[in-house]
Design a protein around this motif. Structure first.
Motif, PDB file in Angstrom:
ATOM      1  N   ALA A  37      58.759  56.034  82.846  1.00  0.00           N
ATOM      2  CA  ALA A  37      59.102  54.967  81.903  1.00  0.00           C
ATOM      3  C   ALA A  37      60.577  54.632  82.007  1.00  0.00           C
ATOM      4  CB  ALA A  37      58.754  55.390  80.480  1.00  0.00           C
ATOM      5  N   SER A  38      60.951  53.457  81.524  1.00  0.00           N
ATOM      6  CA  SER A  38      62.350  53.039  81.527  1.00  0.00           C
ATOM      7  C   SER A  38      63.171  53.956  80.632  1.00  0.00           C
ATOM      8  CB  SER A  38      62.470  51.595  81.053  1.00  0.00           C
ATOM      9  OG  SER A  38      61.683  50.736  81.851  1.00  0.00           O
ATOM     10  N   ALA A  39      64.467  54.069  80.927  1.00  0.00           N
ATOM     11  CA  ALA A  39      65.336  54.992  80.188  1.00  0.00           C
ATOM     12  C   ALA A  39      65.371  54.665  78.695  1.00  0.00           C
ATOM     13  CB  ALA A  39      66.741  54.955  80.779  1.00  0.00           C
ATOM     14  N   THR A  40      65.422  53.376  78.367  1.00  0.00           N
ATOM     15  CA  THR A  40      65.468  52.986  76.959  1.00  0.00           C
ATOM     16  C   THR A  40      64.195  53.394  76.240  1.00  0.00           C
ATOM     17  OG1 THR A  40      66.894  51.108  77.471  1.00  0.00           O
ATOM     18  CG2 THR A  40      65.735  51.061  75.358  1.00  0.00           C
ATOM     19  N   ASP A  41      63.048  53.176  76.884  1.00  0.00           N
ATOM     20  CA  ASP A  41      61.785  53.537  76.254  1.00  0.00           C
ATOM     21  C   ASP A  41      61.672  55.049  76.114  1.00  0.00           C
ATOM     22  OD1 ASP A  41      59.155  52.452  75.285  1.00  0.00           O
ATOM     23  OD2 ASP A  41      58.391  53.803  76.821  1.00  0.00           O
ATOM     24  N   GLN A  42      62.137  55.786  77.099  1.00  0.00           N
ATOM     25  CA  GLN A  42      62.127  57.245  76.994  1.00  0.00           C
ATOM     26  C   GLN A  42      62.977  57.710  75.817  1.00  0.00           C
ATOM     27  OE1 GLN A  42      62.847  59.544  80.569  1.00  0.00           O
ATOM     28  NE2 GLN A  42      61.953  57.971  81.865  1.00  0.00           N
ATOM     29  N   ALA A  43      64.125  57.063  75.629  1.00  0.00           N
ATOM     30  CA  ALA A  43      65.004  57.445  74.525  1.00  0.00           C
ATOM     31  C   ALA A  43      64.345  57.161  73.176  1.00  0.00           C
ATOM     32  CB  ALA A  43      66.332  56.691  74.638  1.00  0.00           C
ATOM     33  N   LEU A  44      63.677  56.010  73.049  1.00  0.00           N
ATOM     34  CA  LEU A  44      62.997  55.684  71.796  1.00  0.00           C
ATOM     35  C   LEU A  44      61.851  56.657  71.530  1.00  0.00           C
ATOM     36  CD1 LEU A  44      62.892  51.790  72.095  1.00  0.00           C
ATOM     37  CD2 LEU A  44      64.257  53.125  70.484  1.00  0.00           C
ATOM     38  N   THR A  45      61.100  56.970  72.571  1.00  0.00           N
ATOM     39  CA  THR A  45      59.987  57.910  72.412  1.00  0.00           C
ATOM     40  C   THR A  45      60.498  59.284  72.001  1.00  0.00           C
ATOM     41  OG1 THR A  45      58.677  56.717  74.068  1.00  0.00           O
ATOM     42  CG2 THR A  45      58.033  58.989  73.584  1.00  0.00           C
ATOM     43  N   ARG A  46      61.560  59.730  72.664  1.00  0.00           N
ATOM     44  CA  ARG A  46      62.116  61.041  72.346  1.00  0.00           C
ATOM     45  C   ARG A  46      62.682  61.065  70.927  1.00  0.00           C
ATOM     46  NH1 ARG A  46      61.243  66.154  72.719  1.00  0.00           N
ATOM     47  NH2 ARG A  46      63.130  67.443  72.778  1.00  0.00           N
ATOM     48  N   GLY A  47      63.337  59.991  70.528  1.00  0.00           N
ATOM     49  CA  GLY A  47      63.867  59.928  69.176  1.00  0.00           C
ATOM     50  C   GLY A  47      62.776  60.008  68.132  1.00  0.00           C
ATOM     51  N   LEU A  48      61.660  59.344  68.387  1.00  0.00           N
ATOM     52  CA  LEU A  48      60.527  59.403  67.467  1.00  0.00           C
ATOM     53  C   LEU A  48      59.963  60.815  67.406  1.00  0.00           C
ATOM     54  CD1 LEU A  48      58.522  57.910  65.637  1.00  0.00           C
ATOM     55  CD2 LEU A  48      57.196  57.338  67.691  1.00  0.00           C
ATOM     56  N   GLN A  49      59.860  61.476  68.545  1.00  0.00           N
ATOM     57  CA  GLN A  49      59.348  62.853  68.575  1.00  0.00           C
ATOM     58  C   GLN A  49      60.250  63.792  67.790  1.00  0.00           C
ATOM     59  OE1 GLN A  49      59.184  63.487  72.811  1.00  0.00           O
ATOM     60  NE2 GLN A  49      57.115  62.653  73.012  1.00  0.00           N
ATOM     61  N   ILE A  50      61.565  63.619  67.935  1.00  0.00           N
ATOM     62  CA  ILE A  50      62.503  64.481  67.206  1.00  0.00           C
ATOM     63  C   ILE A  50      62.396  64.251  65.709  1.00  0.00           C
ATOM     64  CG2 ILE A  50      64.953  64.890  66.795  1.00  0.00           C
ATOM     65  CD1 ILE A  50      65.427  64.357  69.773  1.00  0.00           C
ATOM     66  N   ALA A  51      62.269  62.973  65.310  1.00  0.00           N
ATOM     67  CA  ALA A  51      62.156  62.664  63.886  1.00  0.00           C
ATOM     68  C   ALA A  51      60.900  63.298  63.290  1.00  0.00           C
ATOM     69  CB  ALA A  51      62.129  61.152  63.689  1.00  0.00           C
TER      70      ALA A  51
END
Length: 475
Positions: free
Chosen positions: A413-427
């Motif tokens: 996945a694109s870096a931005t999408d990976q960051a959003l996905t990871r942020g959601l997982q952390i939350a």
């Protein structure tokens, strides 16, 4: 003396950005009835190394044959049209264009009127609202192609950009070499399909994979724990960036009295995204007339359970109401003669796969590439797949890509999408564990680390705590 703030106003920023050597300007009329001019900008990124010429068939169309390898030469430039219209700015896609140029592509991308570098008239004022129309935008695209001296282009469009690509292919087929339609918008009725699909998954529970989540969400709505009439945008956003598993985790947390922080945070971010503009990135105010009045986005907001169109419907109130579409692309699609590849993500709920499948069936000879596990906008979330599709389309062999769907799905996945996905997982993980549990887990991990270090320092077998005391004090 000039104030510091005046050095950073919109016109001054435009002038600074114009220093870049990849930005071009063509002057366009406001509209057919208003002959005043404004500077329409576009970016052109050329290959780093000149590409050898390649003979083309007499009919101007590519010959079908083998899929392109690394030595294949693109036959035409690529006209890239991102989703929008409020997000159709060239600046967020600088890296993407350079990457495509590195693949040997000549890439042209227009700054949409009313957005970014094409927002101001010649006097530095915002364009008037009457200049915002689809008819003028199509004229802008033709003006850019003419100014760039491009006879034909491989047109790659995402969402709203795919809508423009279809219109261009219908009205000006001689300028379109081939089409890539990513997560396509095909008409005002698309949002009805999207609404039905979202509710089927997370409210009615018609999808077996989300039936339990839907049942829990209905119970939370009955208990008043969730305002289900305003929950649609939140559920949609969590689904797009985390998939059904993230929605299930969030709903399960709400069911045990947690998850409200993540839920509220997502809702606030979505509200701010629609209410606030970020210059050169997201600018809804001027283009809202096209999005809502001409395309009818948000027209079908109904205020029912999981109304994902809620924010679009609220924004639509600021412009004249939608009456009807100027073009019926469903009826016109069979007239498209350009080789067409339609791309959709299997979990896209903004433009569900059903829309892409039906569009593929309407366009003669079109091929469908369905990317497993992908959401909306392959351009933004799976950029490498879109880059491959753009190159193959420019080489005249995009019809072979569906045969490589498994390989494409394996691309990251694109870096931005990976960051959003990871942020959601952390939350979600932070809410899954209360502060007390986090402290307990941290203390347990620290104790285990100390015990491991002691064991490594003293390899003799320990018989437990009593034995340790005995060895420390033999008396």
């Amino acid at each position: 003396m000039q104030r510091t703030s005046e050095l950073f106003d919109r016109a001054a920023q435009d002038d600074l950005l114009q220093i870049r050597n990849d930005l071009m300007t063509v002057y366009r009329e406001f509209s057919a009835s208003d002959r005043r001019l404004f500077p329409l900008r576009y970016a052109r990124t050329v290959p780093r190394r000149p590409q050898p010429s390649r003979p083309r068939p007499a009919n101007g169309r590519p010959a079908t044959g083998q899929a392109p390898d690394r030595t294949a030469v693109p036959q035409v430039p690529v006209l890239l049209l991102p989703d929008g219209p409020g997000r159709a700015s060239v600046l967020p896609y600088d890296v993407l264009r350079r990457s495509l140029a590195g693949r040997g592509l000549d890439v042209v991308m227009m700054e949409h009127r009313g957005v970014g570098l094409s927002r101001l008239d010649a006097a530095g004022r915002d364009l008037p609202l009457h200049a915002m129309s689809l008819r003028e935008v199509i004229g802008d695209l033709l003006a850019v192609l003419d100014h760039a001296r491009i006879e034909q282009a491989a047109v790659v469009g995402t969402g709203y950009g795919a809508y423009l690509a279809q219109v261009l292919a219908v009205l000006h087929p001689e300028r379109v070499h081939s089409l890539v339609l990513d997560s396509p918008l095909t008409g005002a009725g698309d949002e009805v399909i999207a609404q039905q699909t979202l509710r089927g998954m997370y409210w009615d529970g018609t999808d077996i994979s989300t039936a339990t989540t839907a049942r829990t969400l209905r119970r939370l709505a009955e208990e008043g724990a969730v305002d289900i009439t305003r929950a649609g945008p939140v559920v949609l956003a969590v689904h797009e960036h985390g998939g059904p598993a993230a929605v299930r985790d969030l709903v399960d947390l709400l069911a045990v009295g947690r998850g409200s922080l993540t839920w509220t945070s997502v809702r606030q971010v979505l509200n701010q995204a629609w209410l606030q503009s970020t210059p050169y990135v997201v600018e809804h105010d001027l283009t809202a007339r096209i999005l809502h009045t001409e395309l009818g986005r948000g027209h079908h907001a109904d205020g029912g359970p999981l109304d994902a169109l809620l924010l679009l419907g609220d924004q639509a109130r600021a412009v004249p109401p939608f009456t009807r579409e100027q073009l019926d692309l469903h009826a016109l699609a069979p007239a498209i003669t350009a080789p067409t590849l339609v791309i959709t993500g299997s979990r896209d709920l903004v433009s569900p796969p059903r829309i892409a499948r039906e569009l593929t069936a309407r366009i003669p000879g079109a091929r469908l590439l369905e990317v497993p596990g992908a959401g909306h906008s392959i351009l933004d979330t799976r950029s490498r797949i879109l880059q491959v599709a753009a190159r193959w389309s420019a080489c005249g062999t995009a019809q072979h890509l569906p045969e490589r769907a498994a390989e494409l799905a394996a691309l990251p996945a694109s870096a931005t999408d990976q960051a959003l996905t990871r942020g959601l997982q952390i939350a979600l993980a932070a809410e899954r564990y209360s502060p007390w549990r986090l402290r307990l887990a941290s203390a347990r991990a620290e104790r285990e680390r100390v015990l491991r270090e002691r064991a490594q320092a003293d390899p003799r077998p320990h018989r437990g705590r009593r034995a340790a005391f005995d060895r420390a004090d033999p008396v």
